[in-house]
Design a protein around this motif. Structure first.
Motif, PDB file in Angstrom:
ATOM      1  N   LEU A 271      69.671   8.487 -43.339  1.00 32.44           N
ATOM      2  CA  LEU A 271      70.412   7.228 -43.171  1.00 32.44           C
ATOM      3  C   LEU A 271      71.820   7.320 -43.737  1.00 32.44           C
ATOM      4  N   VAL A 272      71.991   8.108 -44.790  1.00 33.83           N
ATOM      5  CA  VAL A 272      73.313   8.230 -45.419  1.00 33.83           C
ATOM      6  C   VAL A 272      74.235   9.137 -44.618  1.00 33.83           C
ATOM      7  N   THR A 273      73.695  10.223 -44.056  1.00 32.35           N
ATOM      8  CA  THR A 273      74.546  11.251 -43.430  1.00 32.35           C
ATOM      9  C   THR A 273      74.695  11.114 -41.923  1.00 32.35           C
ATOM     10  N   ASN A 274      73.811  10.337 -41.268  1.00 30.63           N
ATOM     11  CA  ASN A 274      73.861  10.204 -39.802  1.00 30.63           C
ATOM     12  C   ASN A 274      73.934  11.574 -39.115  1.00 30.63           C
ATOM     13  N   PRO A 275      72.861  12.364 -39.181  1.00 29.25           N
ATOM     14  CA  PRO A 275      72.898  13.748 -38.684  1.00 29.25           C
ATOM     15  C   PRO A 275      73.135  13.886 -37.197  1.00 29.25           C
ATOM     16  N   GLY A 276      72.867  12.833 -36.406  1.00 25.05           N
ATOM     17  CA  GLY A 276      73.058  12.920 -34.962  1.00 25.05           C
ATOM     18  C   GLY A 276      74.466  12.586 -34.514  1.00 25.05           C
ATOM     19  N   ALA A 277      75.305  12.097 -35.429  1.00 27.66           N
ATOM     20  CA  ALA A 277      76.664  11.696 -35.064  1.00 27.66           C
ATOM     21  C   ALA A 277      77.604  12.900 -35.037  1.00 27.66           C
ATOM     22  N   GLY A 278      78.472  12.939 -34.040  1.00 26.50           N
ATOM     23  CA  GLY A 278      79.504  13.970 -33.982  1.00 26.50           C
ATOM     24  C   GLY A 278      79.027  15.359 -33.622  1.00 26.50           C
ATOM     25  N   THR A 279      77.819  15.488 -33.090  1.00 25.38           N
ATOM     26  CA  THR A 279      77.306  16.821 -32.735  1.00 25.38           C
ATOM     27  C   THR A 279      77.786  17.265 -31.361  1.00 25.38           C
ATOM     28  N   GLY A 280      78.150  16.305 -30.526  1.00 22.61           N
ATOM     29  CA  GLY A 280      78.519  16.643 -29.151  1.00 22.61           C
ATOM     30  C   GLY A 280      77.319  16.783 -28.247  1.00 22.61           C
TER      31      GLY A 280
ATOM     32  N   VAL B  40      67.189  12.270 -33.593  1.00 22.16           N
ATOM     33  CA  VAL B  40      66.872  12.029 -32.185  1.00 22.16           C
ATOM     34  C   VAL B  40      67.244  10.606 -31.783  1.00 22.16           C
ATOM     35  N   ALA B  41      66.944   9.641 -32.641  1.00 22.90           N
ATOM     36  CA  ALA B  41      67.265   8.253 -32.332  1.00 22.90           C
ATOM     37  C   ALA B  41      68.769   8.066 -32.148  1.00 22.90           C
ATOM     38  N   GLN B  42      69.561   8.748 -32.955  1.00 25.88           N
ATOM     39  CA  GLN B  42      71.019   8.617 -32.840  1.00 25.88           C
ATOM     40  C   GLN B  42      71.535   9.289 -31.568  1.00 25.88           C
TER      41      GLN B  42
ATOM     42  N   SER C 213      56.246  10.306 -30.825  1.00 22.56           N
ATOM     43  CA  SER C 213      55.366   9.513 -29.954  1.00 22.56           C
ATOM     44  C   SER C 213      54.944   8.222 -30.645  1.00 22.56           C
ATOM     45  N   THR C 214      54.717   8.281 -31.959  1.00 19.13           N
ATOM     46  CA  THR C 214      54.349   7.080 -32.715  1.00 19.13           C
ATOM     47  C   THR C 214      55.478   6.063 -32.713  1.00 19.13           C
ATOM     48  N   LEU C 215      56.711   6.541 -32.806  1.00 26.03           N
ATOM     49  CA  LEU C 215      57.877   5.662 -32.832  1.00 26.03           C
ATOM     50  C   LEU C 215      58.332   5.250 -31.432  1.00 26.03           C
ATOM     51  N   GLY C 216      57.793   5.907 -30.414  1.00 25.00           N
ATOM     52  CA  GLY C 216      58.213   5.624 -29.054  1.00 25.00           C
ATOM     53  C   GLY C 216      59.557   6.241 -28.707  1.00 25.00           C
ATOM     54  N   LEU C 217      59.947   7.292 -29.422  1.00 26.58           N
ATOM     55  CA  LEU C 217      61.210   7.981 -29.149  1.00 26.58           C
ATOM     56  C   LEU C 217      60.998   9.024 -28.050  1.00 26.58           C
ATOM     57  N   PRO C 218      62.052   9.348 -27.299  1.00 25.50           N
ATOM     58  CA  PRO C 218      61.915  10.318 -26.196  1.00 25.50           C
ATOM     59  C   PRO C 218      61.486  11.704 -26.681  1.00 25.50           C
ATOM     60  N   MET C 219      60.505  12.267 -26.003  1.00 25.39           N
ATOM     61  CA  MET C 219      60.042  13.609 -26.346  1.00 25.39           C
ATOM     62  C   MET C 219      61.105  14.679 -26.055  1.00 25.39           C
ATOM     63  N   GLU C 220      62.058  14.352 -25.204  1.00 24.03           N
ATOM     64  CA  GLU C 220      63.133  15.306 -24.929  1.00 24.03           C
ATOM     65  C   GLU C 220      63.902  15.663 -26.190  1.00 24.03           C
ATOM     66  N   GLY C 221      63.792  14.802 -27.199  1.00 26.06           N
ATOM     67  CA  GLY C 221      64.476  15.073 -28.455  1.00 26.06           C
ATOM     68  C   GLY C 221      64.002  16.343 -29.125  1.00 26.06           C
ATOM     69  N   VAL C 222      62.744  16.721 -28.860  1.00 29.68           N
ATOM     70  CA  VAL C 222      62.214  17.957 -29.446  1.00 29.68           C
ATOM     71  C   VAL C 222      63.016  19.164 -28.970  1.00 29.68           C
ATOM     72  N   GLY C 223      63.392  19.138 -27.688  1.00 32.09           N
ATOM     73  CA  GLY C 223      64.147  20.253 -27.125  1.00 32.09           C
ATOM     74  C   GLY C 223      65.495  20.449 -27.777  1.00 32.09           C
TER      75      GLY C 223
END
Length: 435
Positions: free
Chosen positions: A110-119, A323-325, A365-375
């Motif tokens: 939550l502090v670092t937002n790892p999904g932001a700015g990755t492209g 993945v959510a970000q 799957s529990t959170l209902g997030l896209p499985m494509e995120g695993v890739g």
């Protein structure tokens, strides 16, 4: 083999194991960089084969090792006073440390937002071939036959069968003693054979690290810089802050002594990326830290298949936020509580093998997030898995130490006198089996 060759081998074996691992790490990085920068295909292939062979040798012993280790560990509880109390306290501390680890993972994410700015975009993801769900997890515990779990290396089902066999042996009493004697002998044989594989860890390090650098290079790590740093920092906080604090305050034990004794297992876990493959060494270092052998022989195999603070707590927490970000999905308080729940209850799904894809798919799957995120995360997974597994194994030693200390069965003299000895000092010795 010539006399000079034997002499050279003996000299090599006298080099501290940590130094051998470090040398393998440095050589692997250099060879990987050389193979990638100069586009040397044969070197890439060689590094890949060396790494795959090492992991393959570890996995070769996993199925029978888990079965006989769990079976023997359960039957060994009959030799321990208050066995039910020890088992319940062990499980309790597994859960407590998992909750702490997942809380740290969520905070960092939550502090670092790892999904932001990755492209990266959702289009960069891909569904994995195999996914995990609660239905799969619950129905997958019970095998349909006794052969498939061993051939498919379904560790969770192997643990189930071993637990049933162990409990049945306890109920049978003396009638089951011949089977128990055989099981102890087979377990000792497997541990001895696996020890030879462990001694190949420096060579395996060259292949595994070298192949990772040659295949992915530094560009990939740069793209996932924040996410990678989050995993390493989170694991480091758990391993070098949380565990020492728990040892110092709850167990009243020196963290420095803990790391002196446990370091050989932690460093092997970092290289091998397998909690189960490290299990014989983990049990030995746990015993030399003063945990009674009868209790350690239960707690360590149990932990090697279920205690995963790195793979099942820190990693899925940060990965879910990542993945959510990427997919621009907002997570709420309820989602974070679900992540914590999955981390505590579903950690057995990681099965102590390399990688944590099943646990990640279970969380998504529990959170209902896209499985494509695993890739999105598969390419970087080997680099992350080293630190995750080291954290797993450290926790698998810490929990029995805490329980032993609180129950008054920890050998304090043994703990306080432990030294940072070479890996050879922990090599399993032949055990005499009662007639």
């Amino acid at each position: 083999m010539s006399v000079s060759s034997v002499t050279n081998v003996k000299k090599y074996l006298k080099v501290p194991f940590w130094a051998q691992i470090l040398a393998g790490l440095v050589l692997g990085v250099l060879l990987g960089w050389l193979a990638r920068s100069q586009d040397i295909s044969w070197l890439v292939t060689t590094l890949e084969k060396v790494g795959d062979t090492f992991i393959g040798l570890l996995k070769l012993a996993v199925a029978p090792l888990v079965f006989f280790a769990i079976l023997v560990s359960i039957t060994n509880l009959r030799k321990v006073n208050n066995a039910a109390r020890l088992a319940s306290r062990t499980l309790l501390w597994f859960m407590i440390t998992s909750l702490i680890a997942v809380a740290i993972g969520l905070t960092i994410g939550l502090v670092t937002n790892p999904g932001a700015g990755t492209g990266l975009t959702p289009a960069d993801g891909a569904k994995p071939e195999k996914t995990g769900s609660w239905i799969d997890f619950l129905t997958g515990i019970v095998p349909t036959d006794v052969i498939t779990p061993f051939t498919d290396l379904n560790v969770l089902q192997i643990v189930f069968m071993a637990a049933v066999a162990g409990i049945a042996a306890l109920q049978l009493g003396e009638k089951a003693q011949p089977i128990l004697n055989l099981s102890e002998s087979v377990l000792a044989l497997l541990q001895k054979a696996l020890w030879w594989v462990i001694r190949l860890a420096p060579l395996g390090t060259v292949g595994l690290i070298g192949n990772a650098i040659a295949t992915y290079g530094w560009d990939l790590i740069g793209k996932y810089a924040t996410f990678t740093a989050d995993i390493y920092v989170g694991c480091a906080i758990v391993m070098f802050v949380v565990y020492p604090l728990l040892l110092a305050t709850v167990a009243k034990a020196s963290p420095l002594q803990f790391f002196k004794g446990a370091w050989p297992a932690i460093q092997l876990a970092f290289v091998s990326r397998s909690s189960v493959g490290t299990m014989p060494l983990t049990q030995k270092v746990t015993e030399r830290l003063g945990v009674p052998k009868e209790y350690a022989s239960f707690a360590v195999p149990f932990g090697a298949t279920t205690k995963m603070d790195g793979c099942a707590a820190i990693y899925p927490a940060i990965a879910a936020i990542f993945v959510a970000q990427i997919f621009d999905i907002q997570l709420g308080i309820g989602d974070y509580l679900l992540i914590a729940f999955v981390s505590v209850v579903g950690s057995a799904a990681t099965a102590g093998l390399t990688g944590a894809t099943v646990m990640l798919t279970l969380t998504l799957s529990t959170l209902g997030l896209p499985m494509e995120g695993v890739g999105l995360l598969l390419a970087i997974d080997p680099i992350l898995d080293m630190m995750r597994t080291a954290t797993n194994v450290a926790g698998q030693v810490v929990a029995p130490l805490i329980v032993s200390a609180r129950e008054g069965i920890l050998d304090r003299d043994k703990f306080n006198s432990v030294a940072s000895t070479p890996v050879d000092a922990d090599e399993p010795k032949p055990v005499a089996v009662a007639a």
